[in-house]
Write a protein that holds these residues in place. Structure first.
Motif, PDB file in Angstrom:
ATOM      1  N   GLN A  11       0.954  -1.415  -0.082  1.00  0.00           N
ATOM      2  CA  GLN A  11       0.020   0.071   0.155  1.00  0.00           C
ATOM      3  C   GLN A  11       0.779   1.452   0.062  1.00  0.00           C
ATOM      4  OE1 GLN A  11      -3.363   0.115  -0.213  1.00  0.00           O
ATOM      5  NE2 GLN A  11      -3.141   2.063  -0.330  1.00  0.00           N
ATOM      6  N   ALA A  12       2.049   1.121   0.737  1.00  0.00           N
ATOM      7  CA  ALA A  12       2.619   2.363   0.882  1.00  0.00           C
ATOM      8  C   ALA A  12       3.503   2.730  -0.628  1.00  0.00           C
ATOM      9  CB  ALA A  12       4.014   2.210   1.772  1.00  0.00           C
ATOM     10  N   PHE A  13       3.786   1.699  -1.418  1.00  0.00           N
ATOM     11  CA  PHE A  13       4.460   1.653  -2.772  1.00  0.00           C
ATOM     12  C   PHE A  13       3.183   2.588  -3.421  1.00  0.00           C
ATOM     13  CE2 PHE A  13       5.300   0.757  -6.910  1.00  0.00           C
ATOM     14  CZ  PHE A  13       6.792   0.937  -7.002  1.00  0.00           C
ATOM     15  N   LEU A  14       2.150   1.995  -3.490  1.00  0.00           N
ATOM     16  CA  LEU A  14       0.993   2.426  -4.222  1.00  0.00           C
ATOM     17  C   LEU A  14       0.866   3.976  -3.796  1.00  0.00           C
ATOM     18  CD1 LEU A  14      -1.137  -0.532  -4.411  1.00  0.00           C
ATOM     19  CD2 LEU A  14       0.247   0.150  -6.228  1.00  0.00           C
ATOM     20  N   GLU A  15       0.967   4.315  -2.654  1.00  0.00           N
ATOM     21  CA  GLU A  15       0.692   5.585  -2.246  1.00  0.00           C
ATOM     22  C   GLU A  15       1.678   6.682  -2.652  1.00  0.00           C
ATOM     23  OE1 GLU A  15      -0.149   5.141   2.037  1.00  0.00           O
ATOM     24  OE2 GLU A  15      -1.929   4.420   1.718  1.00  0.00           O
ATOM     25  N   ILE A  16       2.842   5.927  -2.754  1.00  0.00           N
ATOM     26  CA  ILE A  16       4.033   7.012  -3.248  1.00  0.00           C
ATOM     27  C   ILE A  16       3.713   7.488  -4.723  1.00  0.00           C
ATOM     28  CG2 ILE A  16       6.326   7.027  -3.694  1.00  0.00           C
ATOM     29  CD1 ILE A  16       6.865   5.613  -1.213  1.00  0.00           C
ATOM     30  N   LYS A  29      11.145  15.330  -5.057  1.00  0.00           N
ATOM     31  CA  LYS A  29      11.828  14.797  -4.097  1.00  0.00           C
ATOM     32  C   LYS A  29      12.085  13.389  -4.286  1.00  0.00           C
ATOM     33  CE  LYS A  29      10.111  17.790  -0.370  1.00  0.00           C
ATOM     34  NZ  LYS A  29       9.162  17.968   0.692  1.00  0.00           N
ATOM     35  N   LEU A  30      11.015  12.330  -4.819  1.00  0.00           N
ATOM     36  CA  LEU A  30      11.170  11.343  -5.365  1.00  0.00           C
ATOM     37  C   LEU A  30      12.378  10.648  -6.243  1.00  0.00           C
ATOM     38  CD1 LEU A  30      10.109   8.176  -5.390  1.00  0.00           C
ATOM     39  CD2 LEU A  30       8.329   8.974  -6.952  1.00  0.00           C
ATOM     40  N   PHE A  31      12.267  11.732  -7.332  1.00  0.00           N
ATOM     41  CA  PHE A  31      13.227  11.476  -8.199  1.00  0.00           C
ATOM     42  C   PHE A  31      14.645  11.945  -7.686  1.00  0.00           C
ATOM     43  CE2 PHE A  31       9.802  10.887 -10.812  1.00  0.00           C
ATOM     44  CZ  PHE A  31      10.353   9.737 -11.679  1.00  0.00           C
ATOM     45  N   LEU A  32      14.639  12.917  -6.673  1.00  0.00           N
ATOM     46  CA  LEU A  32      16.316  13.452  -6.128  1.00  0.00           C
ATOM     47  C   LEU A  32      16.735  12.174  -5.265  1.00  0.00           C
ATOM     48  CD1 LEU A  32      18.068  16.032  -5.756  1.00  0.00           C
ATOM     49  CD2 LEU A  32      16.591  16.443  -3.865  1.00  0.00           C
ATOM     50  N   GLU A  33      15.748  11.862  -4.459  1.00  0.00           N
ATOM     51  CA  GLU A  33      16.277  10.662  -3.389  1.00  0.00           C
ATOM     52  C   GLU A  33      15.372   9.450  -3.437  1.00  0.00           C
ATOM     53  OE1 GLU A  33      18.706  11.676   0.009  1.00  0.00           O
ATOM     54  OE2 GLU A  33      18.005  13.965  -0.512  1.00  0.00           O
ATOM     55  N   GLY A  38      12.229   5.586  -0.203  1.00  0.00           N
ATOM     56  CA  GLY A  38      11.997   4.135  -0.226  1.00  0.00           C
ATOM     57  C   GLY A  38      12.018   3.704   1.383  1.00  0.00           C
ATOM     58  N   ARG A  39      13.191   4.159   1.837  1.00  0.00           N
ATOM     59  CA  ARG A  39      13.390   3.690   3.450  1.00  0.00           C
ATOM     60  C   ARG A  39      12.383   4.664   4.450  1.00  0.00           C
ATOM     61  NH1 ARG A  39      18.377   4.344   1.266  1.00  0.00           N
ATOM     62  NH2 ARG A  39      18.642   6.519   1.855  1.00  0.00           N
ATOM     63  N   ALA A  45      13.251  -3.964  -0.191  1.00  0.00           N
ATOM     64  CA  ALA A  45      14.287  -3.628  -0.823  1.00  0.00           C
ATOM     65  C   ALA A  45      13.946  -3.658  -2.141  1.00  0.00           C
ATOM     66  CB  ALA A  45      15.497  -4.571  -0.554  1.00  0.00           C
ATOM     67  N   GLU A  46      13.299  -4.577  -2.762  1.00  0.00           N
ATOM     68  CA  GLU A  46      12.791  -4.721  -4.230  1.00  0.00           C
ATOM     69  C   GLU A  46      11.804  -3.633  -4.663  1.00  0.00           C
ATOM     70  OE1 GLU A  46      10.220  -7.923  -6.855  1.00  0.00           O
ATOM     71  OE2 GLU A  46      10.011  -7.916  -4.900  1.00  0.00           O
ATOM     72  N   GLU A  47      11.068  -2.869  -3.793  1.00  0.00           N
ATOM     73  CA  GLU A  47      10.147  -1.931  -3.924  1.00  0.00           C
ATOM     74  C   GLU A  47      11.099  -0.584  -3.978  1.00  0.00           C
ATOM     75  OE1 GLU A  47       5.914  -2.754  -2.417  1.00  0.00           O
ATOM     76  OE2 GLU A  47       7.222  -2.314  -0.870  1.00  0.00           O
ATOM     77  N   THR A  48      12.198  -0.347  -3.284  1.00  0.00           N
ATOM     78  CA  THR A  48      12.860   0.624  -3.200  1.00  0.00           C
ATOM     79  C   THR A  48      13.882   0.636  -4.708  1.00  0.00           C
ATOM     80  OG1 THR A  48      13.077   0.541  -0.991  1.00  0.00           O
ATOM     81  CG2 THR A  48      14.793   1.945  -1.984  1.00  0.00           C
ATOM     82  N   VAL A  49      14.193  -0.366  -5.094  1.00  0.00           N
ATOM     83  CA  VAL A  49      14.721  -0.692  -6.243  1.00  0.00           C
ATOM     84  C   VAL A  49      13.890  -0.238  -7.357  1.00  0.00           C
ATOM     85  CG1 VAL A  49      15.940  -2.389  -7.985  1.00  0.00           C
ATOM     86  CG2 VAL A  49      16.505  -2.465  -5.539  1.00  0.00           C
ATOM     87  N   MET A  50      12.641  -0.547  -7.271  1.00  0.00           N
ATOM     88  CA  MET A  50      11.567  -0.279  -8.475  1.00  0.00           C
ATOM     89  C   MET A  50      11.487   1.428  -8.525  1.00  0.00           C
ATOM     90  SD  MET A  50       8.833  -3.182  -8.271  1.00  0.00           S
ATOM     91  CE  MET A  50       8.068  -2.829  -7.068  1.00  0.00           C
TER      92      MET A  50
END
Length: 86
Positions: A11-16, A29-33, A38-39, A45-50
């Protein structure tokens, strides 16, 4: 759906992703860091890579199309981000 594990995104990934579509500052901000984002949102880890692999121009195009469709449905000049003007 994740291509590696076959599981659904959290759900957190979809909300982002959803917020990135409607909030320009958040998208910046998302594209900057993306790793920090993700953290901060306790993604796997997989979602952060995505997140790190997201293509900015594709997301920007999707955000633009969403805004255009919203303006069409609500009326010209009434769409302001995630708020309607009354």
């Amino acid at each position: 759906m994740s291509s590696v594990t076959g599981t659904r995104p959290s759900q957190a990934f979809l909300e982002i992703l959803g917020r990135a579509l409607i909030d320009v500052e958040f998208r910046d901000k998302l594209f900057l860091e993306p790793g920090a984002m993700g953290r901060q949102h306790c993604l796997s880890a997989e979602e952060t890579v995505m997140l790190e692999a997201l293509d900015r121009s594709t997301l920007e195009s999707a955000a633009e199309r969403l805004t255009e469709r919203s303006e069409f449905a609500i009326g010209p000049g009434r769409w302001q981000g995630s708020r309607r003007k009354d």
